[in-house]
Design a protein around this motif. Structure first.
Motif, PDB file in Angstrom:
ATOM      1  N   THR A  59       0.823  -0.969  -0.008  1.00  0.00           N
ATOM      2  CA  THR A  59       0.080  -0.025  -0.047  1.00  0.00           C
ATOM      3  C   THR A  59       0.826   1.240  -0.115  1.00  0.00           C
ATOM      4  O   THR A  59       1.852   1.071   0.745  1.00  0.00           O
ATOM      5  N   GLN A  78      -6.572 -13.708  -9.573  1.00  0.00           N
ATOM      6  CA  GLN A  78      -7.446 -14.388  -8.374  1.00  0.00           C
ATOM      7  C   GLN A  78      -7.068 -15.338  -7.601  1.00  0.00           C
ATOM      8  O   GLN A  78      -7.288 -15.575  -6.509  1.00  0.00           O
ATOM      9  N   ASN A 132      -7.949  -9.746   4.089  1.00  0.00           N
ATOM     10  CA  ASN A 132      -9.282  -9.371   3.605  1.00  0.00           C
ATOM     11  C   ASN A 132      -9.639  -8.078   4.389  1.00  0.00           C
ATOM     12  O   ASN A 132     -10.295  -7.116   3.623  1.00  0.00           O
ATOM     13  N   ASN A 133      -9.421  -7.745   5.528  1.00  0.00           N
ATOM     14  CA  ASN A 133      -9.339  -6.268   6.019  1.00  0.00           C
ATOM     15  C   ASN A 133      -8.566  -5.342   5.428  1.00  0.00           C
ATOM     16  O   ASN A 133      -8.988  -4.316   5.353  1.00  0.00           O
ATOM     17  N   TRP A 134      -7.433  -5.742   5.182  1.00  0.00           N
ATOM     18  CA  TRP A 134      -6.518  -4.688   4.538  1.00  0.00           C
ATOM     19  C   TRP A 134      -6.884  -4.205   3.076  1.00  0.00           C
ATOM     20  O   TRP A 134      -7.028  -3.028   2.801  1.00  0.00           O
ATOM     21  N   LEU A 135      -7.271  -5.105   2.277  1.00  0.00           N
ATOM     22  CA  LEU A 135      -8.142  -5.017   1.243  1.00  0.00           C
ATOM     23  C   LEU A 135      -9.196  -3.681   0.876  1.00  0.00           C
ATOM     24  O   LEU A 135      -9.307  -3.310   0.293  1.00  0.00           O
ATOM     25  N   LYS A 136      -9.943  -4.182   2.067  1.00  0.00           N
ATOM     26  CA  LYS A 136     -11.300  -3.436   2.183  1.00  0.00           C
ATOM     27  C   LYS A 136     -10.797  -2.031   2.635  1.00  0.00           C
ATOM     28  O   LYS A 136     -11.541  -0.846   1.851  1.00  0.00           O
ATOM     29  N   ALA A 137      -9.812  -1.783   3.551  1.00  0.00           N
ATOM     30  CA  ALA A 137      -9.815  -0.445   4.112  1.00  0.00           C
ATOM     31  C   ALA A 137      -8.608   0.372   3.543  1.00  0.00           C
ATOM     32  O   ALA A 137      -8.490   1.851   3.910  1.00  0.00           O
ATOM     33  N   HIS A 138      -7.327  -0.285   2.973  1.00  0.00           N
ATOM     34  CA  HIS A 138      -6.247   0.528   2.852  1.00  0.00           C
ATOM     35  C   HIS A 138      -5.836   0.431   1.310  1.00  0.00           C
ATOM     36  O   HIS A 138      -4.402   0.873   1.294  1.00  0.00           O
ATOM     37  N   ASN A 139      -6.403   0.359   0.302  1.00  0.00           N
ATOM     38  CA  ASN A 139      -5.976   0.279  -0.786  1.00  0.00           C
ATOM     39  C   ASN A 139      -4.868  -0.528  -1.149  1.00  0.00           C
ATOM     40  O   ASN A 139      -3.990  -0.269  -1.724  1.00  0.00           O
ATOM     41  N   TYR A 142      -2.733  -3.446  -2.690  1.00  0.00           N
ATOM     42  CA  TYR A 142      -2.532  -4.121  -4.190  1.00  0.00           C
ATOM     43  C   TYR A 142      -1.528  -5.239  -3.938  1.00  0.00           C
ATOM     44  O   TYR A 142      -0.819  -5.345  -3.494  1.00  0.00           O
TER      45      TYR A 142
END
Length: 211
Positions: free
Chosen positions: A98, A157, A171-178, A180
């Motif tokens: 990120t 994927q 899962n939480n990182w992908l939702k909240a902190h952009n 990649y």
């Protein structure tokens, strides 16, 4: 490396090395270590693959873009995975980055990074009575460039699913902190697994190791 190996090497150096009256011989020591390594039949490419696959994270070095220490080396911790859909090693090191962290801005400015994996990350060295700095506490340093994986790529994927399976918090990182998904494009590999200095391993030999 088991303690008995150290004892055998010590006895070898004690009885085969030149007499003290002839003085210390670095060349002779190097020869003895080289011959002993051959007897151990160390597969440096396989050692690198095993270290990468067993570890859940790597220390990553980059050239800092932070204004306070710009141009200095920066070290960070990143979670890693090299598994296929069945959990088998592929050697392809994938990780999430990120731009809110150190490594993200660094590689975008100067795309040169090194990842280090050590056998002590799984406490193998500690449990064997070895200090993590001992050469026999195996480590590998893989240098290369960060390759950002395009979400439209067919490999994206499956790679992301494997990563999240190993690191559910992602899962939480992908939702909240952009975050990649990235992969290391390996340009060089060093392996240090015994006395006598590091060994260079080609990327082709590294990938050719059968899981």
């Amino acid at each position: 490396m088991k303690p008995c190996s150290f004892i055998l090497l010590a006895w070898t150096l004690a009885f085969v090395a030149p007499s003290p009256s002839f003085g210390y011989s670095p060349r002779e020591d190097a020869r003895l270590i080289r011959e002993y390594k051959q007897k151990l039949e160390l597969n440096h490419a396989k050692i690198a693959r095993d270290l990468v696959h067993r570890a859940n994270w790597a220390a990553v070095g980059s050239i800092s873009t932070n204004k306070i220490i710009e141009g200095y080396p920066m070290v960070n911790i990143i979670s890693t995975d090299d598994s296929d859909s069945n959990g088998q090693s592929t050697g392809r090191i994938r990780f999430l980055l990120t731009d809110l962290d150190f490594t993200g801005p660094d590689w975008e400015h100067n795309n040169k990074v090194t990842l280090m994996f050590s056998d002590d990350q799984t406490l193998n060295c500690k449990n064997s009575g070895m200090d993590p700095m001992e050469p026999t506490c195996a480590r590998t340093m893989l240098s290369g460039q960060v390759k950002k994986i395009n979400p439209s790529d067919s490999s994206y994927q499956p790679a992301l699913d494997a990563f999240v399976k190993r690191h559910p918090a992602a899962n939480n990182w992908l939702k909240a902190h952009n975050f990649y998904l990235c992969e290391l494009d390996i340009r060089n590999i060093f392996v240090l697994d015994f006395y006598g200095g590091p060994h260079q391993v080609s990327a082709s030999d590294y990938y050719a190791v059968k899981a």
